[in-house]
Structures are given as structure tokens and as C-alpha cells.
Design a protein around this motif. Sequence first.
Motif, short mmCIF file in Angstrom:
data_model
loop_
_atom_site.label_atom_id
_atom_site.label_comp_id
_atom_site.label_asym_id
_atom_site.label_seq_id
_atom_site.Cartn_x
_atom_site.Cartn_y
_atom_site.Cartn_z
N GLU A 84 30.62 3.84 -15.67
CA GLU A 84 31.19 4.77 -16.65
C GLU A 84 30.08 5.55 -17.35
N ALA A 85 29.00 4.88 -17.67
CA ALA A 85 27.89 5.54 -18.36
C ALA A 85 27.26 6.62 -17.48
N TYR A 86 27.05 6.31 -16.20
CA TYR A 86 26.45 7.30 -15.31
C TYR A 86 27.39 8.48 -15.07
N ARG A 87 28.69 8.22 -15.00
CA ARG A 87 29.65 9.34 -14.92
C ARG A 87 29.56 10.20 -16.17
N THR A 88 29.46 9.56 -17.32
CA THR A 88 29.37 10.27 -18.59
C THR A 88 28.15 11.17 -18.63
N LYS A 89 27.03 10.66 -18.12
CA LYS A 89 25.80 11.45 -18.13
C LYS A 89 25.90 12.68 -17.24
N GLN A 90 26.77 12.63 -16.23
CA GLN A 90 26.86 13.74 -15.28
C GLN A 90 27.83 14.82 -15.69
#
Length: 98
Positions: A84-90
Motif C-alpha cells: 500500500e505504501a509503495y502504491r501511495t508513493k507512485q
Amino acid sequence: GHNGAVFLHVVSDEPNPILPPPKLINGRPIIFFRTYVGAAARATQLQLMDKASLQRVIDAANQKLDEVPKSSDKWLDLDHDLQEAYRTKQINSKEIMI
């Protein structure tokens, strides 16, 4: 933007428990999370944190679990929230909805 949110830590003996969905109460977001990374991802989505701060939480969580065996349920929860965090960063912050 928001003037804050309520973050509630979901504690469970089960790995990867079902989290209640985010809700609005009196216009304030109520967010349920398992790990600090999950809380930070949501805070970033709500524009309460920036992406550099999110990365610092990710780095700290990875470092903290360095000595925990990969078989631990803690890794399951963290891996889920890291996705979820990596999706958020993108994504662009304008695309984010709770």
C-alpha cells in the motif's frame, strides 16, 4: 486539506486481519491500521504527511524488523502495508480518495 484524522491501531492474534474500511465521522477521517507503515501510507494519502516522511517510516520499519525471522506474522502485516505504501508513493496526491 484535512485538519487531522483519527488513527486506530487494530490489534489481533490473527495474521492479516480484516480491517474496517476508512470512514468519515463529523467530517474527520477515521483510519484503521496494523503497522506504522500502514498508518503512514494513509496519512500520506490524506496529505497529512509527505512522501519523503512516508519513506522514512518504511525505512525505520524495515530496519526494526531486520532481526525478526521472515516467518513471523509481523512480516505478513508489514509486507501487506508496504504494498500500500509503495502504491501511495507512485500516485499523484490529487487522485487519492478515502
